[in-house]
Design a protein around this motif. Structure first.
Motif, PDB file in Angstrom:
ATOM      1  N   ILE A 113       0.856  -1.188   0.000  1.00  0.00           N
ATOM      2  CA  ILE A 113       0.000   0.000   0.000  1.00  0.00           C
ATOM      3  C   ILE A 113       0.889   1.234   0.000  1.00  0.00           C
ATOM      4  N   VAL A 114       0.607   2.175  -0.902  1.00  0.00           N
ATOM      5  CA  VAL A 114       1.375   3.421  -0.979  1.00  0.00           C
ATOM      6  C   VAL A 114       0.415   4.594  -0.800  1.00  0.00           C
ATOM      7  N   ILE A 115       0.722   5.465   0.179  1.00  0.00           N
ATOM      8  CA  ILE A 115      -0.146   6.603   0.489  1.00  0.00           C
ATOM      9  C   ILE A 115       0.674   7.885   0.523  1.00  0.00           C
ATOM     10  N   PRO A 116       0.425   8.831  -0.395  1.00  0.00           N
ATOM     11  CA  PRO A 116       1.043  10.153  -0.276  1.00  0.00           C
ATOM     12  C   PRO A 116       0.169  11.037   0.602  1.00  0.00           C
ATOM     13  N   VAL A 117       0.789  11.909   1.407  1.00  0.00           N
ATOM     14  CA  VAL A 117      -0.011  12.796   2.255  1.00  0.00           C
ATOM     15  C   VAL A 117       0.652  14.166   2.341  1.00  0.00           C
ATOM     16  N   HIS A 118      -0.160  15.204   2.199  1.00  0.00           N
ATOM     17  CA  HIS A 118       0.289  16.586   2.366  1.00  0.00           C
ATOM     18  C   HIS A 118      -0.797  17.309   3.161  1.00  0.00           C
ATOM     19  N   ASN A 119      -0.483  17.670   4.401  1.00  0.00           N
ATOM     20  CA  ASN A 119      -1.473  18.319   5.271  1.00  0.00           C
ATOM     21  C   ASN A 119      -2.783  17.537   5.275  1.00  0.00           C
ATOM     22  N   GLY A 120      -2.675  16.278   5.682  1.00  0.00           N
ATOM     23  CA  GLY A 120      -3.829  15.382   5.613  1.00  0.00           C
ATOM     24  C   GLY A 120      -4.916  15.647   6.616  1.00  0.00           C
ATOM     25  N   GLY A 121      -4.575  16.272   7.745  1.00  0.00           N
ATOM     26  CA  GLY A 121      -5.569  16.627   8.740  1.00  0.00           C
ATOM     27  C   GLY A 121      -6.286  15.436   9.339  1.00  0.00           C
ATOM     28  N   GLU A 122      -7.525  15.687   9.769  1.00  0.00           N
ATOM     29  CA  GLU A 122      -8.302  14.655  10.449  1.00  0.00           C
ATOM     30  C   GLU A 122      -8.642  13.495   9.509  1.00  0.00           C
ATOM     31  N   SER A 123      -8.790  13.790   8.224  1.00  0.00           N
ATOM     32  CA  SER A 123      -9.091  12.719   7.270  1.00  0.00           C
ATOM     33  C   SER A 123      -7.968  11.688   7.236  1.00  0.00           C
ATOM     34  N   PHE A 124      -6.727  12.154   7.343  1.00  0.00           N
ATOM     35  CA  PHE A 124      -5.588  11.234   7.331  1.00  0.00           C
ATOM     36  C   PHE A 124      -5.608  10.345   8.566  1.00  0.00           C
ATOM     37  N   ARG A 125      -6.037  10.900   9.682  1.00  0.00           N
ATOM     38  CA  ARG A 125      -6.155  10.085  10.897  1.00  0.00           C
ATOM     39  C   ARG A 125      -7.147   8.938  10.673  1.00  0.00           C
ATOM     40  N   GLY A 127     -18.021  10.634   3.280  1.00  0.00           N
ATOM     41  CA  GLY A 127     -17.773  11.003   4.669  1.00  0.00           C
ATOM     42  C   GLY A 127     -18.327  12.358   5.063  1.00  0.00           C
ATOM     43  N   ALA A 128     -18.203  13.369   4.199  1.00  0.00           N
ATOM     44  CA  ALA A 128     -18.692  14.714   4.500  1.00  0.00           C
ATOM     45  C   ALA A 128     -20.184  14.792   4.194  1.00  0.00           C
ATOM     46  N   SER A 129     -20.942  15.491   5.059  1.00  0.00           N
ATOM     47  CA  SER A 129     -22.403  15.458   4.965  1.00  0.00           C
ATOM     48  C   SER A 129     -23.013  16.605   4.164  1.00  0.00           C
ATOM     49  N   ASN A 130     -22.236  17.647   3.832  1.00  0.00           N
ATOM     50  CA  ASN A 130     -22.835  18.780   3.118  1.00  0.00           C
ATOM     51  C   ASN A 130     -23.207  18.398   1.694  1.00  0.00           C
ATOM     52  N   PHE A 131     -24.090  19.181   1.087  1.00  0.00           N
ATOM     53  CA  PHE A 131     -24.675  18.823  -0.198  1.00  0.00           C
ATOM     54  C   PHE A 131     -23.626  18.596  -1.285  1.00  0.00           C
ATOM     55  N   LEU A 132     -22.682  19.551  -1.464  1.00  0.00           N
ATOM     56  CA  LEU A 132     -21.718  19.426  -2.559  1.00  0.00           C
ATOM     57  C   LEU A 132     -20.839  18.190  -2.412  1.00  0.00           C
ATOM     58  N   SER A 133     -20.460  17.855  -1.184  1.00  0.00           N
ATOM     59  CA  SER A 133     -19.645  16.660  -0.968  1.00  0.00           C
ATOM     60  C   SER A 133     -20.432  15.401  -1.294  1.00  0.00           C
ATOM     61  N   GLN A 134     -21.684  15.368  -0.847  1.00  0.00           N
ATOM     62  CA  GLN A 134     -22.523  14.220  -1.148  1.00  0.00           C
ATOM     63  C   GLN A 134     -22.759  14.103  -2.657  1.00  0.00           C
ATOM     64  N   HIS A 167     -14.676   8.253   0.506  1.00  0.00           N
ATOM     65  CA  HIS A 167     -14.003   9.534   0.367  1.00  0.00           C
ATOM     66  C   HIS A 167     -14.467  10.469   1.478  1.00  0.00           C
ATOM     67  N   LEU A 168     -13.507  11.066   2.197  1.00  0.00           N
ATOM     68  CA  LEU A 168     -13.826  11.907   3.349  1.00  0.00           C
ATOM     69  C   LEU A 168     -13.763  13.403   3.040  1.00  0.00           C
ATOM     70  N   LYS A 169     -13.276  13.767   1.876  1.00  0.00           N
ATOM     71  CA  LYS A 169     -13.050  15.174   1.568  1.00  0.00           C
ATOM     72  C   LYS A 169     -14.343  15.979   1.601  1.00  0.00           C
ATOM     73  N   ARG A 170     -14.252  17.179   2.185  1.00  0.00           N
ATOM     74  CA  ARG A 170     -15.382  18.098   2.188  1.00  0.00           C
ATOM     75  C   ARG A 170     -15.219  19.077   1.021  1.00  0.00           C
ATOM     76  N   TRP A 171     -16.177  19.048   0.118  1.00  0.00           N
ATOM     77  CA  TRP A 171     -16.160  19.950  -1.025  1.00  0.00           C
ATOM     78  C   TRP A 171     -17.024  21.167  -0.754  1.00  0.00           C
ATOM     79  N   GLU A 172     -16.463  22.338  -0.989  1.00  0.00           N
ATOM     80  CA  GLU A 172     -17.222  23.586  -1.011  1.00  0.00           C
ATOM     81  C   GLU A 172     -17.121  24.140  -2.427  1.00  0.00           C
ATOM     82  N   ALA A 173     -17.940  25.134  -2.750  1.00  0.00           N
ATOM     83  CA  ALA A 173     -18.024  25.623  -4.128  1.00  0.00           C
ATOM     84  C   ALA A 173     -16.664  26.052  -4.665  1.00  0.00           C
TER      85      ALA A 173
END
Length: 352
Positions: free
Chosen positions: A19-31, A136-143, A216-222
């Motif tokens: 398994i290979v994982i790159p991370v840059h400022n992964g934050g809580e999602s990386f945890r 993972g993220a509950s807002n409309f754009l992420s969903q 996918h845990l990323k939160r998308w905003e406009a």
């Protein structure tokens, strides 16, 4: 840096997986990503490449490595996920390299499904999966964004035309032979798509394995959604399409998507024309109905997944997606033919 592990996840065909994982400022999602890896830690070789950054991602990776026996590589200055993945691949030893992003989590059977697919189909060189239907993220754009991605992959051809770095696996010897990811891409962009085109050009088969899924845990905003979609994907992808002439009828490049772009711009012209001729409103209505019918399977999927209110919010965003996608394609085409008729240099990896 810890010494590379020799204890890998194995399959019934004795394939080993890394398994290979790159991370840059992964934050809580990386945890959360690391938490999902705990049950595989004793069986799989895990390589985490910390690509610069200013948050606690390196500390999280190092703490994980103490309990999970993973290896952590540190790139002092961010060079992009392509370079990070290449470094991780060179330091890994598995027959199969499984690439995942730092903002996704594995399902209990993800890796089992990967190895089973390579066992069943020894002719394939690589495979890709999809996001699951519970972002993972509950807002409309992420969903909306992640469910649309799930739908697109679940409807795609199993004989894939490209690669996907968020949940993709490739035979290590093939990956090294074609030169790995192109490190000219310094930001999360289309480096995985470009690799897929080279794999196909070299005669290798890529399988879309729809059972292989990650969350996918990323939160998308406009703002960050439009920036990523236009500048990091649509524009460079358009130039890559012209460079490699890969206008295939698959995933985001399907015939219905191309026709929808034409209809959306026809609708805009009809609406503008209605200021001078009211009859154009009738034409706009016909075009709108045609768009709805053409994309009916998409809206039926959202209706089943999230209900009527959510689906009614999806429709304008979906049409806007065709609008900015078509605009980016036009700009990318113009830019390619005027300024960019050149081959992007490809980094060659030495056999490790």
């Amino acid at each position: 840096m810890m010494q590379p592990l020799m204890t890998n996840m194995t399959s019934s065909g004795n394939l080993t997986l890394s398994i290979v994982i790159p991370v840059h400022n992964g934050g809580e999602s990386f945890r959360h990503c690391l938490d999902s890896l705990e049950c595989f830690a004793a069986a799989a070789e895990i390589t985490i490449v910390v690509d610069g950054g200013t948050d606690t991602s390196e500390e999280l990776a190092q703490a994980f490595s103490q309990t999970a026996r993973a290896q952590v590589l540190k790139v002092p200055q961010a060079g992009g996920p392509a370079k990070a993945r290449n470094l991780g691949a060179q330091a890994s030893h598995g027959d199969i390299l499984f690439f995942m992003d730092a903002d996704v989590t594995l399902a209990p059977d993800t890796l089992e499904q990967v190895l089973a697919a390579f066992d069943r189909q020894p002719q394939i060189a690589a495979l890709i999966g999809s996001y699951d239907d519970a972002p993972g993220a509950s807002n409309f754009l992420s969903q909306y964004k992640n469910l649309f991605h799930h739908y697109t992959h679940q409807q795609g051809s199993e004989e894939a035309s490209t690669f996907w770095g968020a949940c993709g696996a490739v035979r290590r010897e093939v990956f090294l032979a074609v030169g790995g990811f192109d490190e000219a891409y310094r930001y999360p962009s289309i480096e995985d798509i470009e690799l897929g085109y080279r794999l196909k050009r070299a005669g290798h088969s890529i399988h879309l394995c729809k059972q292989v899924q990650v969350k996918h845990l990323k939160r998308w905003e406009a703002f960050n959604l439009l920036r990523a979609e236009i500048f990091y994907r649509a524009l460079p992808w358009t130039e890559l399409l012209w460079r490699d002439r890969q206008f295939v009828n698959d995933l985001n490049l399907g015939t219905s998507s191309r026709l929808s772009i034409l209809l959306v711009y026809s609708l805009l012209l009809a609406l503008v024309g209605s200021f001078w001729w009211l009859g154009a409103l009738g034409i706009a209505g016909i075009i709108s109905l045609t768009l709805l019918m053409l994309n009916l399977p998409v809206y039926q999927f959202f209706l089943k997944q999230r209900g009527l209110v959510f689906t009614l919010k999806v429709v304008p965003w979906h049409w806007f997606y065709y609008c900015y996608g078509g605009f980016a394609f036009a700009i990318g085409t113009l830019r390619y033919h005027l300024f960019s008729k050149r081959n992007v240099p490809k980094t060659q990896l030495s056999q490790a």
